[in-house]
Design a protein around this motif. Structure first.
Motif, PDB file in Angstrom:
ATOM      1  N   ASP A  79       0.757  -1.170  -0.127  1.00 52.21           N
ATOM      2  CA  ASP A  79       0.034   0.101   0.180  1.00 52.21           C
ATOM      3  C   ASP A  79       0.979   1.171  -0.063  1.00 52.21           C
ATOM      4  O   ASP A  79       1.516   1.563   1.102  1.00 52.21           O
ATOM      5  N   ASN A  81       0.220   4.211   0.316  1.00 46.50           N
ATOM      6  CA  ASN A  81      -0.457   5.062   1.151  1.00 46.50           C
ATOM      7  C   ASN A  81       0.190   4.994   2.644  1.00 46.50           C
ATOM      8  O   ASN A  81       0.012   5.731   3.405  1.00 46.50           O
ATOM      9  N   PRO A 534      -3.867   1.140  -4.708  1.00 41.32           N
ATOM     10  CA  PRO A 534      -3.084   1.062  -3.517  1.00 41.32           C
ATOM     11  C   PRO A 534      -3.514  -0.454  -2.709  1.00 41.32           C
ATOM     12  O   PRO A 534      -4.801  -0.534  -2.549  1.00 41.32           O
TER      13      PRO A 534
END
Length: 691
Positions: A79, A81, A534
């Motif tokens: 991910d 993020n 993501p």
């Protein structure tokens, strides 16, 4: 989601549509099969996804560890993020992949006198048998020769060799001493070779004087020398040294030094620079055939292999030692149901990931006997492949749909005695049902399963694939995920789709053999594979999942082309076309091809007062593609395009160009086009596009 499902997480395939008829494994395959039925597959798959630590620890027990694995088996972040993307497998353990595929077989498993490779040259008169003992000695000699030149752990070595034993010796020698090999397919141009040498900052380049492909002689040393001149002109001063023996080698680059090591293979006249060229035989003369391996951390890099990128600049995919070793070993064992009396043949070139994983590392990790083939399928006659299968009693055969379609046109003749075959495999692109059925009926004589494998340079090994004794087959489907692989289908908004669905093929978690990055470019690694959705690895391919949970690859979603199983970037081809002084703009799309699967259909917009004629087309084919990228990028069609279909924002509508290339008149909504009349003009001039 389970790969297949009903109340017991399994679908028993019911009545199928005609194009999805199910073919069940023959009874003979169940005897001694590693995965004897579908229930056994489901049990192993469940363990690999729900208890991955225990699953991979069991696999690791078969290998030698200088420092045994301990602690957490797999760590990762998918991910963007949540921070940088990373994958770590068995971090801290120490081993050496060359030791595991050679020394372990010779000294622990007592396979020293077993044949590792039957080498078949371009001519049927050229052949060689190489045992594990001989392979180990030659690899050690090559490793010692590289060390004499100053190659050490972490250095990058470029290899530009044909399919000769020295290619295997060199890549394994690099692995033995901890150098990172970067193999470049010996069909690429000097520009492509230069680009890869410079990007990887290679210390050494190993090549050959030349190679015959069929009756065509290719002067590899000349191409290598041109590549090094480009490196020298562009970046740094170069100097070199020489080598030679019965095969071939050439050259090197360090931020300031390039060495060329050349094998003699065809006795071709070669350009020579005493300051930097070395004959391999001269360097190998008198070196020891014993070499202590360099003990590597699990996450140390093993190799860099370049694959085309949608931006036009190839990506240096990095694979590391332990995860790749375990994954290629396990996929080879299970996907081909390999046993020690098998003779296996993969017809790929080691310059591609298929050759890395399923000619070198996977088969050798299992103590396998393989055919190593330098030639082409139809030289010196159209029965060459079948002749070799008969000669060596090949039982497991792995080739590309392109080769199958090429040989289909010769019908049921001239097939030799193929009774030794037990498993057939395909790789490189989805196989069309017609080719699948011919392969199954004619080559496999309706008793050999066709194992349609889906994977990528980036995945390191098979990720969607049937298993010979356990998976009911549907022509054209890659069927189910391999152990540890968890696919998903997403829509454009990143929402996961359940059940029957079509969309983006992604993977939810890593497996040991997945790539670790793009060499020297973390940003490109993350943006290419993880930024769109993501939390998922994005393959760049579309897929369909049917009611039985089977996966069907529907093709590239980005601006990529799959020509004869080789991935090409439209941007890379377009850039080459626009280098011609007459071309103002170019756009490239795919068009179906009976043999290649896809071919290049190019639209070129010329500069004012430039004439579109056959001479120009030949120049574009020759200079733009064969010299810039390589013969695989030669366009089949080039069409004059006074204008290209663009949106008001200036974006080329490739969907429309693909339909023009295929002469499909139902174009759908064209309301976003700045000038819809361009489409009419392009259709009217299709006849000018020449093959």
């Amino acid at each position: 989601m389970s790969p297949v499902s009903d109340s017991s997480n399994r679908v028993i395939p019911g009545p199928q549509e005609p194009e999805e008829k199910t073919y069940h494994p023959s009874d003979g395959l169940f005897t001694n099969a590693h995965v004897p039925d579908f229930d056994a597959y489901l049990a192993l798959y469940k363990k690999s996804t729900e208890e991955p630590e225990e699953f991979w620890a069991d696999v690791a027990q078969e290998f030698y560890w200088k420092k045994p694995p301990s602690g957490q088996m797999l760590q990762f972040n998918f991910d963007v993020n949540k921070g940088n993307i990373y994958i770590k497998f068995m971090e801290g353990a120490k081993t050496n992949i060359c030791y595991n595929v050679l020394d372990r077989n010779v000294h622990v498993r007592n396979l020293g006198e077993k044949v590792a490779y039957y080498w078949e040259g371009n001519s049927p008169n050229h052949h060689q048998t190489i045992t594990y003992n001989q392979l180990l000695r030659n690899v050690c000699r090559c490793a010692n020769a590289l060390k004499l030149l100053g190659v050490k752990k972490g250095d990058r070595v470029a290899i530009y060799l044909p399919m000769i034993p020295e290619l295997v010796y060199t890549m394994l020698a690099c692995a033995r001493i901890g150098a990172v090999h970067s193999i470049v397919f010996a069909g690429f141009s000097s520009e492509s070779l230069c680009e890869r040498i410079m990007d990887a900052q290679c210390n050494i380049l190993v090549t050959a004087d030349g190679v015959y492909r069929g009756d065509k002689l290719i002067n590899l040393k000349k191409i290598a020398s041109e590549a090094l001149e480009r490196c020298k002109e562009r970046y740094v001063p170069v100097c070199c040294s020489p080598l030679s023996e019965e095969p071939l080698f050439t050259s090197a680059y360090h931020p300031s030094i390039l060495h060329t090591h050349t094998h003699t293979h065809t006795h071709t006249g070669t350009p020579w620079d005493e300051s930097c060229d070395i004959w391999w035989a001269d360097l190998m003369d008198g070196v020891s055939d014993e070499c202590e391996p360099e003990w590597m951390d699990s996450e140390d890099p093993l190799f860099i292999l370049y694959t085309s990128g949608s931006t036009g600049k190839p990506k240096g995919v990095v694979h590391t030692v332990t995860g790749y070793m375990l994954y290629t070993s396990l996929t080879f064992k299970y996907v081909f149901d390999y046993h020690h009396d098998d003779v296996y043949w993969c017809t790929a070139d080691i310059g591609w990931i298929t050759g890395h994983s399923y000619i070198t590392y996977g088969p050798l990790a299992n103590g396998g006997t393989s055919v190593l083939f330098e030639g082409v399928p139809v030289y010196p006659h159209v029965g060459r492949l079948w002749e070799i299968i008969e000669k060596y009693g090949v039982s497991k055969f792995y080739t590309a749909p392109t080769a199958i379609r090429l040989l289909m046109k010769y019908g049921r003749e001239p097939l030799y005695d193929l009774s030794s075959l037990r498993v057939l495999g395909t790789v490189g692109e989805p196989i069309n049902p017609e080719a699948w059925l011919w392969y199954y009926d004619v080559v496999g004589q309706q008793r050999c399963p066709v194992i349609d494998t889906f994977w990528q340079t980036e995945t390191g090994g098979h990720v969607l694939t049937p298993l010979p004794a356990s998976t009911p087959l549907k022509p054209g489907s890659a069927t189910c995920p391999f152990f540890g692989v968890q696919p998903a289908v997403l829509n454009e908004h990143g929402e996961e789709l359940e059940g029957e669905a079509e969309g983006y093929l992604v993977f939810q978690k890593p497996w040991p053999g997945i790539m670790r990055g793009v060499y020297g470019n973390q940003e490109r690694f993350e943006s290419t594979y993880f930024r769109k959705f993501p939390g998922f690895y994005v393959t760049g391919d579309g897929c369909r999942r049917d009611k039985d949970g089977y996966y069907w690859i529907t093709g590239r979603i980005d601006d990529m082309l799959n020509v004869s199983g080789h991935l090409l970037s439209t941007a890379e081809v377009e850039a080459a076309l626009t280098e011609h002084p007459s071309v103002a703009e170019a756009a490239v799309v795919s068009r179906p091809h009976a043999v290649k699967g896809e071919c290049l259909y190019c639209f070129v917009t010329l500069k004012d007062h430039k004439e579109f004629n056959r001479t120009l087309m030949e120049e574009l084919k020759r200079k733009g593609q064969r010299e810039k990228i390589g013969p695989i990028a030669t366009p089949d069609f080039i069409q004059n395009a006074p204008g290209l279909p663009k949106t008001r924002s200036g974006k080329i509508m490739r969907r429309v160009l693909r339909q023009i290339a295929r002469n499909e008149k139902d174009l759908g909504d064209l309301s976003t086009l700045a000038d819809p009349k361009v489409v009419e003009v392009l259709f009217s001039q299709r006849w000018e596009a020449a093959a």
